[in-house]
Enzyme design. Sequence first.
Site, PDB file in Angstrom:
ATOM      1  N   ARG A   1       0.862  -1.186   0.000  1.00  0.00           N
ATOM      2  CA  ARG A   1       0.000   0.000   0.000  1.00  0.00           C
ATOM      3  C   ARG A   1       0.891   1.226   0.000  1.00  0.00           C
ATOM      4  O   ARG A   1       2.061   1.141   0.377  1.00  0.00           O
ATOM      5  CB  ARG A   1      -0.846   0.036   1.278  1.00  0.00           C
ATOM      6  CG  ARG A   1      -1.823  -1.100   1.371  1.00  0.00           C
ATOM      7  CD  ARG A   1      -2.518  -1.096   2.722  1.00  0.00           C
ATOM      8  NE  ARG A   1      -3.347  -2.273   2.864  1.00  0.00           N
ATOM      9  CZ  ARG A   1      -3.602  -2.872   4.017  1.00  0.00           C
ATOM     10  NH1 ARG A   1      -3.098  -2.383   5.147  1.00  0.00           N
ATOM     11  NH2 ARG A   1      -4.358  -3.947   4.058  1.00  0.00           N
TER      12      ARG A   1
ATOM     13  N   ARG B   1      -9.942   4.092   5.800  1.00  0.00           N
ATOM     14  CA  ARG B   1      -8.505   3.835   5.583  1.00  0.00           C
ATOM     15  C   ARG B   1      -8.143   3.957   4.106  1.00  0.00           C
ATOM     16  O   ARG B   1      -6.992   4.225   3.762  1.00  0.00           O
ATOM     17  CB  ARG B   1      -8.144   2.434   6.121  1.00  0.00           C
ATOM     18  CG  ARG B   1      -6.657   2.227   6.292  1.00  0.00           C
ATOM     19  CD  ARG B   1      -6.329   0.923   6.984  1.00  0.00           C
ATOM     20  NE  ARG B   1      -6.595  -0.241   6.130  1.00  0.00           N
ATOM     21  CZ  ARG B   1      -6.411  -1.511   6.499  1.00  0.00           C
ATOM     22  NH1 ARG B   1      -5.963  -1.781   7.715  1.00  0.00           N
ATOM     23  NH2 ARG B   1      -6.671  -2.507   5.676  1.00  0.00           N
TER      24      ARG B   1
ATOM     25  N   ARG C   1     -12.863  -8.892   3.339  1.00  0.00           N
ATOM     26  CA  ARG C   1     -12.377  -8.661   4.700  1.00  0.00           C
ATOM     27  C   ARG C   1     -13.537  -8.636   5.702  1.00  0.00           C
ATOM     28  O   ARG C   1     -13.413  -9.140   6.809  1.00  0.00           O
ATOM     29  CB  ARG C   1     -11.579  -7.350   4.752  1.00  0.00           C
ATOM     30  CG  ARG C   1     -10.163  -7.546   4.317  1.00  0.00           C
ATOM     31  CD  ARG C   1      -9.523  -6.295   3.750  1.00  0.00           C
ATOM     32  NE  ARG C   1      -8.433  -6.698   2.870  1.00  0.00           N
ATOM     33  CZ  ARG C   1      -7.186  -6.863   3.255  1.00  0.00           C
ATOM     34  NH1 ARG C   1      -6.841  -6.583   4.485  1.00  0.00           N
ATOM     35  NH2 ARG C   1      -6.275  -7.288   2.404  1.00  0.00           N
TER      36      ARG C   1
HETATM   37  N1  LIG Z   1      -1.233 -16.251   9.075  1.00  0.00           N
HETATM   38  C1  LIG Z   1      -0.682 -15.064   8.838  1.00  0.00           C
HETATM   39  N2  LIG Z   1      -1.444 -13.979   8.715  1.00  0.00           N
HETATM   40  C2  LIG Z   1      -0.828 -12.791   8.493  1.00  0.00           C
HETATM   41  C3  LIG Z   1       0.569 -12.667   8.389  1.00  0.00           C
HETATM   42  N3  LIG Z   1       0.873 -11.366   8.163  1.00  0.00           N
HETATM   43  C4  LIG Z   1      -0.302 -10.713   8.154  1.00  0.00           C
HETATM   44  N4  LIG Z   1      -1.329 -11.557   8.354  1.00  0.00           N
HETATM   45  C5  LIG Z   1      -2.763 -11.272   8.443  1.00  0.00           C
HETATM   46  O1  LIG Z   1      -3.269 -11.068   7.156  1.00  0.00           O
HETATM   47  C6  LIG Z   1      -4.424 -10.245   7.229  1.00  0.00           C
HETATM   48  C7  LIG Z   1      -4.360  -9.190   6.157  1.00  0.00           C
HETATM   49  O2  LIG Z   1      -3.273  -8.332   6.401  1.00  0.00           O
HETATM   50  P1  LIG Z   1      -3.102  -7.001   5.544  1.00  0.00           P
HETATM   51  O3  LIG Z   1      -3.229  -7.313   4.088  1.00  0.00           O
HETATM   52  O4  LIG Z   1      -1.861  -6.325   5.990  1.00  0.00           O
HETATM   53  O5  LIG Z   1      -4.408  -6.165   5.864  1.00  0.00           O
HETATM   54  P2  LIG Z   1      -4.902  -5.401   7.183  1.00  0.00           P
HETATM   55  O6  LIG Z   1      -4.930  -6.381   8.314  1.00  0.00           O
HETATM   56  O7  LIG Z   1      -6.243  -4.926   6.811  1.00  0.00           O
HETATM   57  O8  LIG Z   1      -3.942  -4.285   7.436  1.00  0.00           O
HETATM   58  C8  LIG Z   1      -4.454  -9.700   8.647  1.00  0.00           C
HETATM   59  O9  LIG Z   1      -5.409 -10.437   9.380  1.00  0.00           O
HETATM   60  C9  LIG Z   1      -3.070  -9.999   9.183  1.00  0.00           C
HETATM   61  O10 LIG Z   1      -3.095 -10.237  10.583  1.00  0.00           O
HETATM   62  C10 LIG Z   1       1.352 -13.851   8.520  1.00  0.00           C
HETATM   63  O11 LIG Z   1       2.569 -13.854   8.446  1.00  0.00           O
HETATM   64  N5  LIG Z   1       0.678 -15.005   8.748  1.00  0.00           N
HETATM   65  N1  LIG Z   2      -9.631   3.123  18.242  1.00  0.00           N
HETATM   66  C1  LIG Z   2      -9.730   3.598  16.994  1.00  0.00           C
HETATM   67  N2  LIG Z   2     -10.612   4.552  16.706  1.00  0.00           N
HETATM   68  C2  LIG Z   2     -10.737   5.036  15.436  1.00  0.00           C
HETATM   69  N3  LIG Z   2      -9.991   4.622  14.384  1.00  0.00           N
HETATM   70  C3  LIG Z   2      -9.080   3.655  14.626  1.00  0.00           C
HETATM   71  C4  LIG Z   2      -8.887   3.095  15.925  1.00  0.00           C
HETATM   72  N4  LIG Z   2      -7.908   2.167  15.860  1.00  0.00           N
HETATM   73  C5  LIG Z   2      -7.501   2.138  14.557  1.00  0.00           C
HETATM   74  N5  LIG Z   2      -8.195   3.039  13.824  1.00  0.00           N
HETATM   75  C6  LIG Z   2      -8.077   3.283  12.372  1.00  0.00           C
HETATM   76  O1  LIG Z   2      -8.750   2.191  11.742  1.00  0.00           O
HETATM   77  C7  LIG Z   2      -8.061   1.800  10.567  1.00  0.00           C
HETATM   78  C8  LIG Z   2      -7.689   0.320  10.687  1.00  0.00           C
HETATM   79  O2  LIG Z   2      -6.635   0.168  11.647  1.00  0.00           O
HETATM   80  P1  LIG Z   2      -5.383  -0.729  11.334  1.00  0.00           P
HETATM   81  O3  LIG Z   2      -4.405  -0.544  12.449  1.00  0.00           O
HETATM   82  O4  LIG Z   2      -4.887  -0.505   9.959  1.00  0.00           O
HETATM   83  O5  LIG Z   2      -6.061  -2.181  11.439  1.00  0.00           O
HETATM   84  P2  LIG Z   2      -5.486  -3.630  11.151  1.00  0.00           P
HETATM   85  O6  LIG Z   2      -3.990  -3.565  11.208  1.00  0.00           O
HETATM   86  O7  LIG Z   2      -6.060  -4.484  12.225  1.00  0.00           O
HETATM   87  O8  LIG Z   2      -6.008  -4.004   9.803  1.00  0.00           O
HETATM   88  C9  LIG Z   2      -6.859   2.708  10.421  1.00  0.00           C
HETATM   89  O9  LIG Z   2      -7.160   3.728   9.502  1.00  0.00           O
HETATM   90  C10 LIG Z   2      -6.655   3.261  11.838  1.00  0.00           C
HETATM   91  O10 LIG Z   2      -6.085   4.545  11.810  1.00  0.00           O
END
Ligand SMILES: Nc1nc2c(ncn2[C@@H]2O[C@H](COP(=O)(O)OP(=O)(O)O)[C@@H](O)[C@H]2O)c(=O)[nH]1
Ligand SMILES: Nc1ncnc2c1ncn2[C@@H]1O[C@H](COP(=O)(O)OP(=O)(O)O)[C@@H](O)[C@H]1O
Length: 210
Positions: free
Chosen positions: A56, A149, A160
């Site tokens: 991203r 986001r 998702r």
């Molecule tokens: N099993 C597994 N899941 C992962 C790993 N790295 C990231 N994830 C999971 O993959 C999912 C998607 O991650 P991402 O594409 O970064 O999207 P985001 O969670 O929306 O920021 C999330 O639930 C992460 O926790 C990994 O190494 N192993």
């Molecule tokens: N407590 C909160 N209140 C409002 N927005 C939040 C909070 N925690 C996270 N966010 C926002 O929500 C979005 C998703 O969070 P993120 O950390 O990317 O989630 P994940 O890693 O679990 O996918 C981001 O844009 C983040 O800035």
Amino acid sequence: MFMRYFSRLVSAMAGPRPVVLSGPSGAGKSTLAKKLLEEYKGIFGFSVSHTTRNPRSGEENGKDYHYVTREVMQDSIDKGEFIESAVFSGNMYGTSKASVQAVKDKNLICILDIDMQGVRAVKTTDLNPIYVYIQPPSLTILEKRLRDRKTESEESLQKRLEAAQVDMEICKEPGIFDIIIVNDDLDNAYAKLKQALIEEIEKVQKINSS
Ligand SMILES: Nc1nc2c(ncn2[C@@H]2O[C@H](COP(=O)(O)OP(=O)(O)O)[C@@H](O)[C@H]2O)c(=O)[nH]1
Ligand SMILES: Nc1ncnc2c1ncn2[C@@H]1O[C@H](COP(=O)(O)OP(=O)(O)O)[C@@H](O)[C@H]1O
């Protein structure tokens, strides 16, 4: 007496316990992990996963993820280089042995941000982490946060949200997670996360100051 001393010695030698952050996409795992890494420099280290999804904007190769092709990832998995791997929303993700070892070598608390499949796989290893589930206040709020986001296409967003519904059912199974933190107010959620990890944090602080 001897056994108590011995088990303390073994746990000290094993280093601090890692922490697994799991929960739906958009729950706030990365936000919370970044806060820990920022506040506790030299205490926490991030296990950089591999993924086949595209970076991203703002994400850095080698810092947020190792971005690889399916071929490269599958080849590494076949060679036994991964602790666990999973397919999430059509992309491959996985934790390499090297990523966790790199953090362990520095005696830091290793943070793993992994999905539910990863949690189940890690449970079959000897990593012995603290399992933390980050839960959104509701699916409606989760959807709003994901949309705000602005990282996902409509298709990816829907995948998702579907995964989130399944995830939030599974997390209720007793014994999977040590703690479930509802990420409503960010500061509150972060305070709860720190509280859950205080023993490990103090362990590393003690080692660092000795
Ligand atoms: N099993 C597994 N899941 C992962 C790993 N790295 C990231 N994830 C999971 O993959 C999912 C998607 O991650 P991402 O594409 O970064 O999207 P985001 O969670 O929306 O920021 C999330 O639930 C992460 O926790 C990994 O190494 N192993
Ligand atoms: N407590 C909160 N209140 C409002 N927005 C939040 C909070 N925690 C996270 N966010 C926002 O929500 C979005 C998703 O969070 P993120 O950390 O990317 O989630 P994940 O890693 O679990 O996918 C981001 O844009 C983040 O800035």
